[in-house]
Motif scaffolding. Sequence first.
Motif, PDB file in Angstrom:
ATOM      1  N   UNK A  30     -47.537 -47.635   9.535  1.00 26.91           N
ATOM      2  CA  UNK A  30     -47.458 -46.627  10.595  1.00 26.91           C
ATOM      3  C   UNK A  30     -47.837 -45.237  10.078  1.00 26.91           C
ATOM      4  N   UNK A  31     -47.399 -44.918   8.879  1.00 26.68           N
ATOM      5  CA  UNK A  31     -47.750 -43.629   8.282  1.00 26.68           C
ATOM      6  C   UNK A  31     -49.254 -43.504   8.103  1.00 26.68           C
ATOM      7  N   UNK A  32     -49.884 -44.556   7.597  1.00 28.37           N
ATOM      8  CA  UNK A  32     -51.339 -44.533   7.388  1.00 28.37           C
ATOM      9  C   UNK A  32     -52.081 -44.507   8.719  1.00 28.37           C
ATOM     10  N   UNK A  33     -51.542 -45.200   9.709  1.00 27.19           N
ATOM     11  CA  UNK A  33     -52.163 -45.198  11.029  1.00 27.19           C
ATOM     12  C   UNK A  33     -52.096 -43.809  11.656  1.00 27.19           C
ATOM     13  N   UNK A  34     -50.967 -43.137  11.518  1.00 27.93           N
ATOM     14  CA  UNK A  34     -50.845 -41.771  12.042  1.00 27.93           C
ATOM     15  C   UNK A  34     -51.829 -40.833  11.351  1.00 27.93           C
ATOM     16  N   UNK A  35     -51.985 -40.967  10.041  1.00 30.44           N
ATOM     17  CA  UNK A  35     -52.940 -40.141   9.303  1.00 30.44           C
ATOM     18  C   UNK A  35     -54.364 -40.412   9.780  1.00 30.44           C
ATOM     19  N   UNK A  36     -54.696 -41.678   9.950  1.00 32.78           N
ATOM     20  CA  UNK A  36     -56.046 -42.037  10.410  1.00 32.78           C
ATOM     21  C   UNK A  36     -56.301 -41.493  11.812  1.00 32.78           C
ATOM     22  N   UNK A  37     -55.312 -41.589  12.684  1.00 37.55           N
ATOM     23  CA  UNK A  37     -55.481 -41.075  14.043  1.00 37.55           C
ATOM     24  C   UNK A  37     -55.649 -39.557  14.054  1.00 37.55           C
ATOM     25  N   UNK A  38     -54.909 -38.868  13.214  1.00 36.78           N
ATOM     26  CA  UNK A  38     -55.056 -37.412  13.137  1.00 36.78           C
ATOM     27  C   UNK A  38     -56.453 -37.042  12.645  1.00 36.78           C
ATOM     28  N   UNK A  39     -56.935 -37.745  11.632  1.00 38.38           N
ATOM     29  CA  UNK A  39     -58.277 -37.453  11.124  1.00 38.38           C
ATOM     30  C   UNK A  39     -59.348 -37.838  12.140  1.00 38.38           C
ATOM     31  N   UNK A  40     -59.162 -38.939  12.836  1.00 34.55           N
ATOM     32  CA  UNK A  40     -60.128 -39.329  13.861  1.00 34.55           C
ATOM     33  C   UNK A  40     -60.187 -38.306  14.980  1.00 34.55           C
ATOM     34  N   UNK A  41     -59.054 -37.721  15.318  1.00 37.73           N
ATOM     35  CA  UNK A  41     -59.027 -36.668  16.327  1.00 37.73           C
ATOM     36  C   UNK A  41     -59.829 -35.461  15.859  1.00 37.73           C
ATOM     37  N   UNK A  42     -59.667 -35.092  14.578  1.00 38.06           N
ATOM     38  CA  UNK A  42     -60.441 -33.976  14.026  1.00 38.06           C
ATOM     39  C   UNK A  42     -61.930 -34.289  14.022  1.00 38.06           C
ATOM     40  N   UNK A  43     -62.275 -35.511  13.640  1.00 37.60           N
ATOM     41  CA  UNK A  43     -63.685 -35.908  13.602  1.00 37.60           C
ATOM     42  C   UNK A  43     -64.268 -35.891  15.011  1.00 37.60           C
ATOM     43  N   UNK A  44     -63.495 -36.371  15.987  1.00 41.79           N
ATOM     44  CA  UNK A  44     -63.963 -36.362  17.380  1.00 41.79           C
ATOM     45  C   UNK A  44     -64.233 -34.942  17.842  1.00 41.79           C
ATOM     46  N   UNK A  45     -63.332 -34.025  17.538  1.00 39.85           N
ATOM     47  CA  UNK A  45     -63.531 -32.627  17.925  1.00 39.85           C
ATOM     48  C   UNK A  45     -64.780 -32.046  17.273  1.00 39.85           C
TER      49      UNK A  45
END
Length: 129
Positions: A30-45
Motif C-alpha cells: 500500500x505504501x508503494x502504491x500510494x507513492x506510485x499514484x502520487x508520482x503518476x499524478x505529477x507525471x500526468x500534470x
Amino acid sequence: MEHSEHTEPRAPGLIGSVSGLVKTTLRLVLSRLELALAELSDVRDHLVKLAVLFALSILAALFAIGFGTATLVVLLWDALGWKILLILAVVFAVVAYLLVQAVMGRIRSGSLALPATMAELKADRDMLL
C-alpha cells in the motif's frame, strides 16, 4: 472462572507470525502504491502542461514558417526562381530532423520514468532477496 485484567499475552505462534507478515507486506504494498499514484499524478500534470505548450508552440511555429516562407519566396523568386522552393524544402527537412532528435533525447532522459518509485521498489527487492 474469573477473568483477570492482567493476563499475560500469549505467544503468537505460527498463525500470529504469518498474520504479522501478511499485515507488514500489505502495508508495504500500500505504501508503494500510494507513492506510485502520487508520482503518476505529477507525471500526468506535467504531460498535460507539456501537451498544451507543445500545441501552442506548433501553432506559432506554423504561422512563423508560413509567413517567413512566403516572404522568402516573394523576395528571392526573381533571383532563384523555382530553386528557392527546393532550398526551403531541404532547410525544413533538416530542421524537422533536428527537432525529432531533440524530442527523442528528452524522452530517453527518463523524466517520465517514476524514479522515486523505481528506487523504492528496487530497495524492497534487494532487501527481500
